[in-house]
Design a protein around this motif. Sequence first.
Motif, PDB file in Angstrom:
ATOM      1  N   ALA A  63     -33.912  -9.015  45.878  1.00  0.00           N
ATOM      2  CA  ALA A  63     -33.457  -8.770  44.507  1.00  0.00           C
ATOM      3  C   ALA A  63     -34.375  -7.691  43.947  1.00  0.00           C
ATOM      4  O   ALA A  63     -35.572  -7.919  43.786  1.00  0.00           O
ATOM      5  CB  ALA A  63     -33.528 -10.033  43.666  1.00  0.00           C
ATOM      6  N   ALA A  64     -33.834  -6.509  43.721  1.00  0.00           N
ATOM      7  CA  ALA A  64     -34.672  -5.394  43.266  1.00  0.00           C
ATOM      8  C   ALA A  64     -33.909  -4.495  42.308  1.00  0.00           C
ATOM      9  O   ALA A  64     -32.682  -4.443  42.318  1.00  0.00           O
ATOM     10  CB  ALA A  64     -35.152  -4.571  44.468  1.00  0.00           C
ATOM     11  N   THR A  65     -34.685  -3.789  41.525  1.00  0.00           N
ATOM     12  CA  THR A  65     -34.167  -2.771  40.620  1.00  0.00           C
ATOM     13  C   THR A  65     -34.567  -1.411  41.171  1.00  0.00           C
ATOM     14  O   THR A  65     -35.731  -1.213  41.526  1.00  0.00           O
ATOM     15  CB  THR A  65     -34.760  -2.961  39.208  1.00  0.00           C
ATOM     16  OG1 THR A  65     -34.420  -4.261  38.733  1.00  0.00           O
ATOM     17  CG2 THR A  65     -34.234  -1.911  38.247  1.00  0.00           C
ATOM     18  N   LEU A  66     -33.619  -0.490  41.265  1.00  0.00           N
ATOM     19  CA  LEU A  66     -33.895   0.878  41.705  1.00  0.00           C
ATOM     20  C   LEU A  66     -33.867   1.778  40.483  1.00  0.00           C
ATOM     21  O   LEU A  66     -33.038   1.589  39.590  1.00  0.00           O
ATOM     22  CB  LEU A  66     -32.836   1.360  42.694  1.00  0.00           C
ATOM     23  CG  LEU A  66     -32.966   0.897  44.147  1.00  0.00           C
ATOM     24  CD1 LEU A  66     -32.736  -0.589  44.286  1.00  0.00           C
ATOM     25  CD2 LEU A  66     -31.999   1.662  45.020  1.00  0.00           C
ATOM     26  N   TRP A  67     -34.760   2.744  40.463  1.00  0.00           N
ATOM     27  CA  TRP A  67     -34.797   3.651  39.340  1.00  0.00           C
ATOM     28  C   TRP A  67     -35.044   5.084  39.785  1.00  0.00           C
ATOM     29  O   TRP A  67     -35.536   5.336  40.872  1.00  0.00           O
ATOM     30  CB  TRP A  67     -35.838   3.216  38.307  1.00  0.00           C
ATOM     31  CG  TRP A  67     -37.259   3.340  38.751  1.00  0.00           C
ATOM     32  CD1 TRP A  67     -38.056   4.447  38.654  1.00  0.00           C
ATOM     33  CD2 TRP A  67     -38.066   2.344  39.374  1.00  0.00           C
ATOM     34  NE1 TRP A  67     -39.303   4.190  39.169  1.00  0.00           N
ATOM     35  CE2 TRP A  67     -39.333   2.901  39.623  1.00  0.00           C
ATOM     36  CE3 TRP A  67     -37.830   1.020  39.744  1.00  0.00           C
ATOM     37  CZ2 TRP A  67     -40.362   2.190  40.235  1.00  0.00           C
ATOM     38  CZ3 TRP A  67     -38.860   0.317  40.352  1.00  0.00           C
ATOM     39  CH2 TRP A  67     -40.097   0.900  40.581  1.00  0.00           C
ATOM     40  N   ALA A  68     -34.671   5.986  38.891  1.00  0.00           N
ATOM     41  CA  ALA A  68     -34.906   7.421  39.084  1.00  0.00           C
ATOM     42  C   ALA A  68     -35.902   7.858  38.029  1.00  0.00           C
ATOM     43  O   ALA A  68     -35.962   7.283  36.941  1.00  0.00           O
ATOM     44  CB  ALA A  68     -33.601   8.197  38.924  1.00  0.00           C
ATOM     45  N   ARG A  69     -36.653   8.879  38.356  1.00  0.00           N
ATOM     46  CA  ARG A  69     -37.619   9.451  37.405  1.00  0.00           C
ATOM     47  C   ARG A  69     -37.056  10.755  36.864  1.00  0.00           C
ATOM     48  O   ARG A  69     -36.689  11.633  37.625  1.00  0.00           O
ATOM     49  CB  ARG A  69     -38.946   9.712  38.082  1.00  0.00           C
ATOM     50  CG  ARG A  69     -39.620   8.458  38.487  1.00  0.00           C
ATOM     51  CD  ARG A  69     -41.107   8.700  38.668  1.00  0.00           C
ATOM     52  NE  ARG A  69     -41.742   7.429  38.948  1.00  0.00           N
ATOM     53  CZ  ARG A  69     -42.129   6.572  38.027  1.00  0.00           C
ATOM     54  NH1 ARG A  69     -41.965   6.848  36.765  1.00  0.00           N
ATOM     55  NH2 ARG A  69     -42.693   5.433  38.355  1.00  0.00           N
ATOM     56  N   ASN A  70     -36.995  10.841  35.558  1.00  0.00           N
ATOM     57  CA  ASN A  70     -36.552  12.064  34.887  1.00  0.00           C
ATOM     58  C   ASN A  70     -37.548  12.389  33.795  1.00  0.00           C
ATOM     59  O   ASN A  70     -37.767  11.583  32.893  1.00  0.00           O
ATOM     60  CB  ASN A  70     -35.158  11.876  34.268  1.00  0.00           C
ATOM     61  CG  ASN A  70     -34.093  11.713  35.322  1.00  0.00           C
ATOM     62  OD1 ASN A  70     -34.223  12.225  36.425  1.00  0.00           O
ATOM     63  ND2 ASN A  70     -33.044  10.976  35.000  1.00  0.00           N
ATOM     64  N   ASP A  71     -38.176  13.544  33.881  1.00  0.00           N
ATOM     65  CA  ASP A  71     -39.127  13.979  32.859  1.00  0.00           C
ATOM     66  C   ASP A  71     -40.201  12.937  32.587  1.00  0.00           C
ATOM     67  O   ASP A  71     -40.559  12.687  31.439  1.00  0.00           O
ATOM     68  CB  ASP A  71     -38.389  14.333  31.558  1.00  0.00           C
ATOM     69  CG  ASP A  71     -37.353  15.417  31.765  1.00  0.00           C
ATOM     70  OD1 ASP A  71     -37.635  16.337  32.570  1.00  0.00           O
ATOM     71  OD2 ASP A  71     -36.289  15.344  31.143  1.00  0.00           O
ATOM     72  N   GLY A  72     -40.685  12.270  33.649  1.00  0.00           N
ATOM     73  CA  GLY A  72     -41.764  11.298  33.498  1.00  0.00           C
ATOM     74  C   GLY A  72     -41.325   9.911  33.072  1.00  0.00           C
ATOM     75  O   GLY A  72     -42.140   9.007  32.994  1.00  0.00           O
TER      76      GLY A  72
END
Length: 184
Positions: free
Chosen positions: A80-89
């Motif tokens: 069970a995980a959350t994936l994220w992207a980095r945009n402008d910090g």
Amino acid sequence: MQLTKRLVLTATALAAVTAGTLLTATAGQAATAQRPAHPGVDAPAALKVPDGNRLTGVFSAAGVQTYTCTDGAWKLLEPAATLWARNDGSRRTVALHSRGPVWVSTVDGSAVNAAAIANSPKTGTIPELLLQSTATRGTGMFADVSYIQRLNTHGGVAPTTACTGTDQVGVPYSATYAFYKPAK
């Protein structure tokens, strides 16, 4: 009763993901700063994606690997995980990862199911994996995904202690997931 137990487990796993995401945010930020722009390029040979596929997304992830006691030993029940992207910090959640394994976009509802076809063991952490898509749904970010790499793994290893009955435990982990689609 089985459905109730599953719903409770899912709620517990989601709570653990949220807690794990908050606890690993600083570590995840440090790992992101050291990670190459295209992790698939630096993957172990056993995890190389076949020619004819192109990298379409790289996302950091934090969550738990949930283990259940089966015949006196810890067995993986579900991630069970959350994936994220980095945009402008800043971080923007883009997907949830759960049993299947499946990744579902929180942006457009598309999804990909996959099965592990190769692994690269690492000491003290869950192995890195190469997964091949078994099904996709929708027309968004996960449409037509062919391969997924789980790289830069940290944590998530099953307990080494004995277990009894129907014990369950969530072990925090983090990783980088790289998604590929057929080159056109």
